[in-house]
Scaffold this active site. Structure first.
Site, PDB file in Angstrom:
ATOM      1  N   ARG B  50      -0.008   3.782  -4.299  1.00 17.04           N
ATOM      2  CA  ARG B  50       0.725   4.596  -3.708  1.00 17.04           C
ATOM      3  C   ARG B  50       0.713   4.560  -2.023  1.00 17.04           C
ATOM      4  O   ARG B  50      -0.408   4.305  -1.488  1.00 17.04           O
ATOM      5  CB  ARG B  50       0.818   5.982  -4.129  1.00 17.04           C
ATOM      6  CG  ARG B  50      -0.520   6.740  -3.756  1.00 17.04           C
ATOM      7  CD  ARG B  50      -0.319   8.104  -4.544  1.00 17.04           C
ATOM      8  NE  ARG B  50      -0.725   8.224  -5.745  1.00 17.04           N
ATOM      9  CZ  ARG B  50      -0.686   9.470  -6.434  1.00 17.04           C
ATOM     10  NH1 ARG B  50      -0.681  10.331  -6.014  1.00 17.04           N
ATOM     11  NH2 ARG B  50      -1.145   9.099  -7.649  1.00 17.04           N
ATOM     12  N   ASP B  52       2.043   7.123   1.187  1.00 12.59           N
ATOM     13  CA  ASP B  52       2.545   8.600   1.486  1.00 12.59           C
ATOM     14  C   ASP B  52       3.930   8.546   2.258  1.00 12.59           C
ATOM     15  O   ASP B  52       4.212   7.393   2.743  1.00 12.59           O
ATOM     16  CB  ASP B  52       1.382   9.281   2.389  1.00 12.59           C
ATOM     17  CG  ASP B  52       0.414   9.786   1.539  1.00 12.59           C
ATOM     18  OD1 ASP B  52       0.513   9.780   0.468  1.00 12.59           O
ATOM     19  OD2 ASP B  52      -0.688  10.238   2.724  1.00 12.59           O
ATOM     20  N   TYR B 110      -5.086  -2.212   5.670  1.00 12.00           N
ATOM     21  CA  TYR B 110      -4.014  -1.503   6.458  1.00 12.00           C
ATOM     22  C   TYR B 110      -4.105  -1.804   7.905  1.00 12.00           C
ATOM     23  O   TYR B 110      -5.509  -2.162   8.452  1.00 12.00           O
ATOM     24  CB  TYR B 110      -4.415   0.030   5.979  1.00 12.00           C
ATOM     25  CG  TYR B 110      -3.905   0.662   4.905  1.00 12.00           C
ATOM     26  CD1 TYR B 110      -2.660   1.277   4.674  1.00 12.00           C
ATOM     27  CD2 TYR B 110      -4.600   0.572   3.857  1.00 12.00           C
ATOM     28  CE1 TYR B 110      -2.091   1.628   3.492  1.00 12.00           C
ATOM     29  CE2 TYR B 110      -4.186   1.155   2.345  1.00 12.00           C
ATOM     30  CZ  TYR B 110      -2.910   1.689   2.363  1.00 12.00           C
ATOM     31  OH  TYR B 110      -2.513   2.168   1.383  1.00 12.00           O
ATOM     32  N   ARG B 197      -5.384   7.520   7.547  1.00 13.20           N
ATOM     33  CA  ARG B 197      -5.079   8.661   8.450  1.00 13.20           C
ATOM     34  C   ARG B 197      -6.078   9.591   8.680  1.00 13.20           C
ATOM     35  O   ARG B 197      -6.206   9.942  10.023  1.00 13.20           O
ATOM     36  CB  ARG B 197      -3.824   9.319   7.653  1.00 13.20           C
ATOM     37  CG  ARG B 197      -2.459   8.569   7.852  1.00 13.20           C
ATOM     38  CD  ARG B 197      -1.288   9.072   6.959  1.00 13.20           C
ATOM     39  NE  ARG B 197      -1.049  10.271   7.678  1.00 13.20           N
ATOM     40  CZ  ARG B 197      -0.300  11.388   7.058  1.00 13.20           C
ATOM     41  NH1 ARG B 197       0.202  11.074   5.734  1.00 13.20           N
ATOM     42  NH2 ARG B 197      -0.056  12.079   7.484  1.00 13.20           N
TER      43      ARG B 197
END
Lengths: 249, 249
Positions: B50, B52, B110, B197
């Protein structure tokens, strides 16, 4: 009179182009509004040139004149706080007296962004071109545009400019940042209204095999907008850089 | 059962993340809706993981299973016609029977995008960080994250995952595409909920001089989310690539 130079980036999606006009929000209008608040008096902003509805800029240059003291560092922060997020002031710097963003510009550079794959993240600045055009043929055609020519065939018919001679220094398709991306870079001393989009639209017809690369010489010779291809969509076009004799702000 | 793999790009700005949930539009939901129309029957789509609310992807991988005949070329065109412009299907390809986008993923990558200058064109994918942080200090801290560690301190407290050990292969800040841009690249076998994050938010505190680079070892050892810095804003984060033993679609 003290002159200040601005270096400006904008996402043209939501604007009716650079130049102030009655029909909708413009980049020039937004900057004049923000400057009036920041300086506490109205000023006129002069850009290096207009960009059409939907066209973007990474390096638009503009100037304004004011007797008020300008703290470049603070003004940049104020403007970025006042402007909508689709406009960013990248630099504020004092310019020599009499500097003129349009008349003193020596070279302009535009980039047109295309991709053979659909794009989600770059969809506002990159046009989907499918099937993949023949880039070698487009470059063979683009080479014929380099030099000093009358570009009337690539100028919007409603333009009132009488001198339509431009000196193109560079006109080249090359790979973009990601596989399937390709970018057209074009540099000239000046551009006529609608010229880059007319050139891109004509080169894409070459890339599709609908015209031969040598056709471009005939298009130039015709000095008639109807001889060229259709204008490419505005959202692929970015005013990348404007050069002056003095280093840019 | 015949399995099909999708390679997906999305602008997460307008979605409540990847995973279907009642509170708003999701990327997974939009793709399932488009597939139901294209295939004329409902299918369940499984993503590699997933993302966010507000997080983007350039290389999300997903799979679905159907007995219906799938013409990859036509399905890709149909999906891109049916999906909103903020989602693009970059590839559709048959996958080996039993292929699973989440369980078979070997490495995820990422990229977090930041800039020391305000940005207009990249404002949806690049976070404005000013003043410029100390990139060398951030990289000194980032190096301490590489390797096999328990990343509980960077995991959202509401996560129910019990195994919080991840192997980070790469964690590095480097220059981005334009002057003033800088990007954080991070690759691992797996990521916990909110992990990138949390890492970026902690490294930015190092870059601001609020923590020393060696603090990161203490943060890892604490296994407590309160030991790390705040989560960086979602819109700078892009799921760049997911790797499998077989070459990706």
């Amino acid at each position: 009179m003290p002159t200040t130079r601005l270096l400006i980036e904008y996402d043209g999606t939501d604007f009716r182009g650079w130049q102030i006009q009655p029909e909708g929000p413009t980049v020039q209008g937004a900057i004049e509004d923000a400057l009036a608040v920041a300086l506490r008096h109205p000023v006129a902003v002069v850009g290096s040139g207009r960009t059409d509805t939907g066209v973007h800029a990474r390096g638009q240059v503009a100037h304004f004149v004011t007797e008020a003291a300008v703290d470049a560092f603070r003004l940049k922060a104020s403007l970025n706080g006042l402007l909508p997020p689709s406009i960013a002031v990248l630099a504020v710097a004092p310019a020599p007296d009499g500097f003129h963003a349009r008349y003193d510009a020596r070279r302009r550079r535009y980039v047109y962004h295309a991709a053979t794959e659909p794009r989600a993240l770059d969809r506002r600045t990159r046009v989907h071109l499918w099937p993949a055009p023949d880039v070698d043929a487009m470059n063979e055609a683009a080479r014929r545009l380099v030099g000093r020519h009358d570009f009337s065939s690539f100028c919007r018919t409603k333009s009132e400019t009488t001198n339509r001679v431009c000196t193109v220094r560079l006109a080249r398709w090359g790979p973009g940042a990601r596989p399937g991306d390709f970018d057209f870079e074009v540099e000239a001393d000046r551009f006529l209204h609608g010229m880059v989009r007319g050139i891109v639209g004509t080169l894409v017809e070459v890339g599709r095999g609908r015209r031969s690369p040598s056709d471009v010489a005939d298009v130039l010779a015709a000095r008639d907008r109807r001889a060229a291809g259709p204008a490419a969509p505005p959202h692929g076009l970015v005013l990348d850089r404007v050069e002056y004799d003095a280093p840019p702000a």
